[in-house]
Structure formats: structure tokens, C-alpha cells
Design a protein around this motif. Structure first.
Motif, PDB file in Angstrom:
ATOM      1  N   ALA A 209       0.831  -1.205   0.000  1.00 21.55           N
ATOM      2  CA  ALA A 209       0.000   0.000   0.000  1.00 21.55           C
ATOM      3  C   ALA A 209       0.865   1.255   0.000  1.00 21.55           C
ATOM      4  CB  ALA A 209      -0.922  -0.002   1.216  1.00 21.55           C
ATOM      5  N   GLY A 210       0.539   2.166  -0.886  1.00 25.85           N
ATOM      6  CA  GLY A 210       1.268   3.423  -0.960  1.00 25.85           C
ATOM      7  C   GLY A 210       2.483   3.386  -1.850  1.00 25.85           C
ATOM      8  N   GLY A 211       2.899   2.189  -2.287  1.00 23.98           N
ATOM      9  CA  GLY A 211       4.059   2.071  -3.158  1.00 23.98           C
ATOM     10  C   GLY A 211       3.671   2.088  -4.627  1.00 23.98           C
ATOM     11  N   GLU A 212       4.683   2.090  -5.480  1.00 26.30           N
ATOM     12  CA  GLU A 212       4.468   2.101  -6.925  1.00 26.30           C
ATOM     13  C   GLU A 212       4.552   0.705  -7.529  1.00 26.30           C
ATOM     14  OE1 GLU A 212       3.949   5.018  -8.869  1.00 26.30           O
ATOM     15  OE2 GLU A 212       3.616   5.871  -6.881  1.00 26.30           O
ATOM     16  N   GLY A 213       4.841  -0.292  -6.702  1.00 26.31           N
ATOM     17  CA  GLY A 213       5.104  -1.626  -7.220  1.00 26.31           C
ATOM     18  C   GLY A 213       3.895  -2.534  -7.230  1.00 26.31           C
ATOM     19  N   GLY A 214       4.177  -3.824  -7.249  1.00 23.75           N
ATOM     20  CA  GLY A 214       3.144  -4.842  -7.248  1.00 23.75           C
ATOM     21  C   GLY A 214       3.783  -6.187  -6.964  1.00 23.75           C
ATOM     22  N   ALA A 215       2.956  -7.209  -6.768  1.00 21.40           N
ATOM     23  CA  ALA A 215       3.474  -8.534  -6.438  1.00 21.40           C
ATOM     24  C   ALA A 215       2.701  -9.610  -7.175  1.00 21.40           C
ATOM     25  CB  ALA A 215       3.404  -8.777  -4.932  1.00 21.40           C
ATOM     26  N   LEU A 216       3.424 -10.646  -7.591  1.00 19.34           N
ATOM     27  CA  LEU A 216       2.831 -11.842  -8.178  1.00 19.34           C
ATOM     28  C   LEU A 216       3.246 -13.014  -7.302  1.00 19.34           C
ATOM     29  CD1 LEU A 216       4.145 -10.012 -10.811  1.00 19.34           C
ATOM     30  CD2 LEU A 216       2.396 -11.433 -11.884  1.00 19.34           C
ATOM     31  N   ILE A 217       2.274 -13.777  -6.848  1.00 17.66           N
ATOM     32  CA  ILE A 217       2.526 -14.775  -5.813  1.00 17.66           C
ATOM     33  C   ILE A 217       1.887 -16.101  -6.209  1.00 17.66           C
ATOM     34  CG2 ILE A 217       2.194 -15.331  -3.377  1.00 17.66           C
ATOM     35  CD1 ILE A 217       1.763 -12.187  -3.055  1.00 17.66           C
ATOM     36  N   ALA A 218       2.669 -17.161  -6.159  1.00 17.71           N
ATOM     37  CA  ALA A 218       2.151 -18.498  -6.439  1.00 17.71           C
ATOM     38  C   ALA A 218       1.643 -19.138  -5.157  1.00 17.71           C
ATOM     39  CB  ALA A 218       3.236 -19.368  -7.067  1.00 17.71           C
ATOM     40  N   LEU A 219       0.507 -19.815  -5.273  1.00 23.69           N
ATOM     41  CA  LEU A 219      -0.101 -20.531  -4.159  1.00 23.69           C
ATOM     42  C   LEU A 219      -0.490 -21.930  -4.619  1.00 23.69           C
ATOM     43  CD1 LEU A 219      -2.592 -17.750  -2.962  1.00 23.69           C
ATOM     44  CD2 LEU A 219      -0.380 -18.276  -1.938  1.00 23.69           C
ATOM     45  N   GLN A 220      -0.550 -22.845  -3.682  1.00 22.51           N
ATOM     46  CA  GLN A 220      -1.059 -24.179  -3.971  1.00 22.51           C
ATOM     47  C   GLN A 220      -2.569 -24.183  -3.822  1.00 22.51           C
ATOM     48  OE1 GLN A 220       0.301 -26.895  -5.091  1.00 22.51           O
ATOM     49  NE2 GLN A 220       2.242 -27.390  -4.132  1.00 22.51           N
ATOM     50  N   LYS A 221      -3.244 -24.940  -4.691  1.00 24.74           N
ATOM     51  CA  LYS A 221      -4.677 -25.127  -4.523  1.00 24.74           C
ATOM     52  C   LYS A 221      -5.013 -26.598  -4.719  1.00 24.74           C
ATOM     53  CE  LYS A 221      -6.790 -24.492  -9.101  1.00 24.74           C
ATOM     54  NZ  LYS A 221      -7.660 -25.679  -8.975  1.00 24.74           N
ATOM     55  N   PRO A 222      -6.064 -27.065  -4.069  1.00 25.08           N
ATOM     56  CA  PRO A 222      -6.474 -28.454  -4.267  1.00 25.08           C
ATOM     57  C   PRO A 222      -7.070 -28.654  -5.659  1.00 25.08           C
ATOM     58  CG  PRO A 222      -7.453 -27.499  -2.279  1.00 25.08           C
ATOM     59  CD  PRO A 222      -6.887 -26.378  -3.069  1.00 25.08           C
ATOM     60  N   LYS A 223      -7.053 -29.861  -6.113  1.00 27.12           N
ATOM     61  CA  LYS A 223      -7.659 -30.196  -7.398  1.00 27.12           C
ATOM     62  C   LYS A 223      -9.172 -30.020  -7.310  1.00 27.12           C
ATOM     63  CE  LYS A 223      -7.717 -33.979 -10.799  1.00 27.12           C
ATOM     64  NZ  LYS A 223      -7.049 -33.218 -11.871  1.00 27.12           N
ATOM     65  N   GLY A 224      -9.742 -29.403  -8.337  1.00 31.05           N
ATOM     66  CA  GLY A 224     -11.192 -29.323  -8.427  1.00 31.05           C
ATOM     67  C   GLY A 224     -11.835 -28.109  -7.802  1.00 31.05           C
ATOM     68  N   ARG A 225     -11.032 -27.152  -7.317  1.00 25.64           N
ATOM     69  CA  ARG A 225     -11.634 -25.927  -6.788  1.00 25.64           C
ATOM     70  C   ARG A 225     -10.726 -24.741  -7.089  1.00 25.64           C
ATOM     71  NH1 ARG A 225     -10.598 -26.341  -0.211  1.00 25.64           N
ATOM     72  NH2 ARG A 225      -8.851 -24.864  -0.160  1.00 25.64           N
ATOM     73  N   ASP A 226     -11.329 -23.551  -7.142  1.00 22.89           N
ATOM     74  CA  ASP A 226     -10.568 -22.339  -7.439  1.00 22.89           C
ATOM     75  C   ASP A 226      -9.785 -21.843  -6.227  1.00 22.89           C
ATOM     76  OD1 ASP A 226     -11.443 -22.243 -10.056  1.00 22.89           O
ATOM     77  OD2 ASP A 226     -13.121 -20.904  -9.622  1.00 22.89           O
ATOM     78  N   ASP A 227     -10.374 -21.951  -5.047  1.00 20.25           N
ATOM     79  CA  ASP A 227      -9.771 -21.365  -3.853  1.00 20.25           C
ATOM     80  C   ASP A 227      -8.477 -22.077  -3.480  1.00 20.25           C
ATOM     81  OD1 ASP A 227     -11.841 -19.586  -3.665  1.00 20.25           O
ATOM     82  OD2 ASP A 227     -12.963 -20.755  -2.191  1.00 20.25           O
ATOM     83  N   ALA A 228      -7.431 -21.287  -3.269  1.00 19.67           N
ATOM     84  CA  ALA A 228      -6.164 -21.832  -2.794  1.00 19.67           C
ATOM     85  C   ALA A 228      -6.291 -22.223  -1.331  1.00 19.67           C
ATOM     86  CB  ALA A 228      -5.057 -20.793  -2.968  1.00 19.67           C
ATOM     87  N   TYR A 229      -5.291 -22.946  -0.828  1.00 21.70           N
ATOM     88  CA  TYR A 229      -5.252 -23.208   0.603  1.00 21.70           C
ATOM     89  C   TYR A 229      -5.259 -21.867   1.335  1.00 21.70           C
ATOM     90  CZ  TYR A 229      -4.062 -28.057  -0.424  1.00 21.70           C
ATOM     91  OH  TYR A 229      -4.091 -29.349  -0.877  1.00 21.70           O
ATOM     92  N   GLY A 230      -6.087 -21.775   2.341  1.00 21.55           N
ATOM     93  CA  GLY A 230      -6.280 -20.514   3.047  1.00 21.55           C
ATOM     94  C   GLY A 230      -7.707 -20.025   2.947  1.00 21.55           C
ATOM     95  N   SER A 246      -5.441 -28.956 -14.279  1.00 21.56           N
ATOM     96  CA  SER A 246      -5.512 -29.932 -15.362  1.00 21.56           C
ATOM     97  C   SER A 246      -6.907 -29.926 -15.971  1.00 21.56           C
ATOM     98  CB  SER A 246      -5.177 -31.330 -14.845  1.00 21.56           C
ATOM     99  OG  SER A 246      -6.090 -31.709 -13.832  1.00 21.56           O
ATOM    100  N   LYS A 247      -6.976 -30.321 -17.232  1.00 23.14           N
ATOM    101  CA  LYS A 247      -8.252 -30.319 -17.948  1.00 23.14           C
ATOM    102  C   LYS A 247      -8.756 -31.750 -18.092  1.00 23.14           C
ATOM    103  CE  LYS A 247     -10.392 -28.478 -22.149  1.00 23.14           C
ATOM    104  NZ  LYS A 247     -11.572 -28.000 -21.423  1.00 23.14           N
TER     105      LYS A 247
END
Length: 305
Positions: A209-230, A246-247
Motif C-alpha cells: 500500500a502506498g508504493g508504486e510496485g506490485g506482487a505476483l505470488i504463487a499458491l497451492q490449490k487443491p484439485k477441483g476448486r478455485d480457492d487456494a489453501y487458506g 488440469s483439464k
């Protein structure tokens, strides 16, 4: 003896937003019935220290007291990070100042390759604009495998256009140190203590917050749902949230836009758009994409903004 420590509780509380109950804390911290008394004692200490307050007349309900507020300058120079992705997401969504793009993927979905592609495709251009990409790796890949993957992407590579760093501590420290650059974190993992993920993302958001940057973060998620762990709260932190999965066991993988808070084309709703691909070259090549083969065709936006 309870497995809960005051330090663990302090860290969890720091990542909460709004009102939470004693029962919710028990569930998120994976505590047993015998831990309930200890939890109540620790929460009472935080109330006495002025970190928490009891909410209304409801027993066992608490709220983290906010003590700092980040000023927002809406008249500053607009700065969307025109990042190029390994699939043409940039045609539809963009990352604004202080924003996070979360890349949630199943195991072996190509999360590292996805983030390495972003670093390699954007580092030189951003450097000319005065920004540095810093890629923080948590140690799962290691230097030798990382070298193999990067050489698959560019066999003549002799130096990196971005900084490659080992992340040993807390993820949020990265953006506190470099709030005006692009931070890539590969990756945040804590499925056995999922509450730590949401807390880390809350603190990452505050650090950006307040900065000029940004972040890209990888997370694990279970198979079959959009929501990551958490849980659901993780997705809510993102300006952009992507799901890699996977498709249907076909050998194809797909990338889907789940959250898009800033649209490049305001009249097109990108949420739900998918691209399918094969993963090749040690997970660094997203191959065989047909640019006209959208799983979900462009459709009008439900809400124009």
C-alpha cells in the motif's frame, strides 16, 4: 500442554480483518477442545494490551484495533503495470499500483514456469522504466533446477535480467523492503496451517500500500476448486486471481481468470475466460495454444466501470 503459543496467536490476529469469534479462531488455528482455555487467556492478554477489543455484548467476539492508515493519492501518476504473461491475459486484465496477482495452481500445473516467464518477458522493459523484478524462491526448486529451466527458455543466457533471491523469512518482508518494484514470490505453502497464508497476504497487501510496485505470488490449490489453501479470504486479496489446473485428465492444462478488478477492455467481462495449453520444456513453455480457441468467448461485461 497446548500446542498454541502467544506468538502464533499474535501472528494470526495480525492477519485478521473484521470481527472474529473464539470458535472461528479455534477452527482456523486447528486447535483441540483442550486448547480453548489457553486461547481465551491469550486473547484476553491482547485485549489488555489494546491490540484487540471485545465486540458489543457478544461473548467471545473480538476485533483487531487499527492503529495506522495509509494515505491514498488518487491524483498521483497512474501506473498500471503492463505485464506480459505466458498466456494473453494482458489483453483483458492489468495490475495496478500496490496490487497483487495470485497464481493458484494444482501440483505440477506449471506455477514456477508461469512466474519465470513473467520475469523473463518483462524484466528488461521494466528496468528501462526504473523498476526491478525480484524473484524470491523458497528453496523447492533450487539453483540447479532453476538454471535448467532458465536455459530451456534461453539457451544463450549468461546473466539474469532480474534478481533471483532465496526467501528464508516471512514473505511480507519482501515488499516492505521494495514497495516500488515488482516482487515475485514462488511460492507460499502452508496447507497444514492454512491460516498463515491469509495472514501473510494481508501483511503483503499492507506492505504494498502506498508504493508504486506490485506482487505476483504463487499458491497451492487443491484439485477441483478455485480457492487456494487458506480459503475464500485469500482470493479477496487479489486484483488478479488466476487458477492453473488440469483439464479432465486429457493431458491439457488450463489457465482461468477468476478475479479481475481492473479490466483493459471495460465492455468485456474477462472473469471465467480460459486458455488451454500443454506444458513443455521442463515446465517453462506453455505450448499448443490456439489464439482463437477460447474456452469461453468474449462476452459483454455485467457491470461497466
Amino acid at each position: 500442554m497446548s500446542k498454541l503459543t502467544q506468538q502464533d496467536l499474535d501472528m494470526w490476529v495480525d492477519g485478521t480483518e473484521g470481527v472474529f469469534s473464539l470458535d472461528e479462531a479455534m477452527k482456523e488455528l486447528n486447535l483441540e477442545r483442550e486448547d480453548r482455555r489457553v486461547l481465551r487467556v491469550y486473547l484476553s492478554r491482547l485485549v489488555k494490551r489494546g491490540i484487540l477489543e471485545n465486540v458489543g455484548n457478544r461473548m467471545g467476539h473480538y476485533r483487531l484495533i487499527q492503529t495506522e492508515w495509509e494515505p491514498i493519492n488518487i491524483f498521483g501518476k497512474s501506473k498500471f503495470h503492463d505485464l506480459v504473461f505466458p498466456v494473453p491475459i494482458q489483453k483483458y486484465v492489468r495490475l495496478g499500483r500496490g496490487g497483487m496477482c495470485l497464481v493458484a495452481g494444482e501440483k505440477d500445473a506449471g506455477k514456477t514456469g508461469f512466474l519465470l516467464n513473467i520475469a523473463m518477458r518483462n524484466a528488461a522493459r521494466l528496468k528501462q522504466l526504473g523498476q526491478t523484478i525480484r524473484y524470491f524462491e523458497t528453496g523447492e526448486t533450487g539453483p540447479d533446477l532453476m538454471r535448467e529451466r532458465l536455459l530451456e527458455m534461453n539457451p544463450t543466457l549468461t546473466s539474469l535480467p532480474f534478481e533471483l533471491l532465496r526467501l528464508d523469512g516471512e514473505p511480507e518482508d519482501t515488499v516492505r523492503r521494495y514497495p516500488n518494484d515488482i516482487t515475485i514470490i514462488d511460492y507460499i505453502e502452508a496447507p497444514e496451517e492454512a491460516w498463515r497464508i491469509k495472514g501473510s497476504l494481508t501483511r503483503l497487501s499492507k506492505g504494498l500500500a502506498g508504493g508504486e510496485g506490485g506482487a505476483l505470488i504463487a499458491l497451492q490449490k487443491p484439485k477441483g476448486r478455485d480457492d487456494a489453501y487458506g480459503g475464500q479470504g485469500v482470493k479477496d486479496k487479489a486484483q488478479i486471481y488466476l487458477a492453473l489446473e488440469s483439464k479432465n485428465g486429457s493431458g491439457w492444462w488450463k489457465c482461468r481468470i477468476v478475479t479481475a478488478k481492473s479490466r483493459v477492455q471495460t465492455m468485456i467481462d474477462p472473469v471465467g475466460k480460459e486458455w488451454k495449453y500443454h506444458i513443455k520444456a521442463l515446465g517453462t513453455e506453455f505450448a499448443d495454444m490456439d489464439p482463437n480457441d477460447w474456452v469461453d468467448q468474449d462476452r459483454p461485461a455485467r457491470v461497466e466501470f
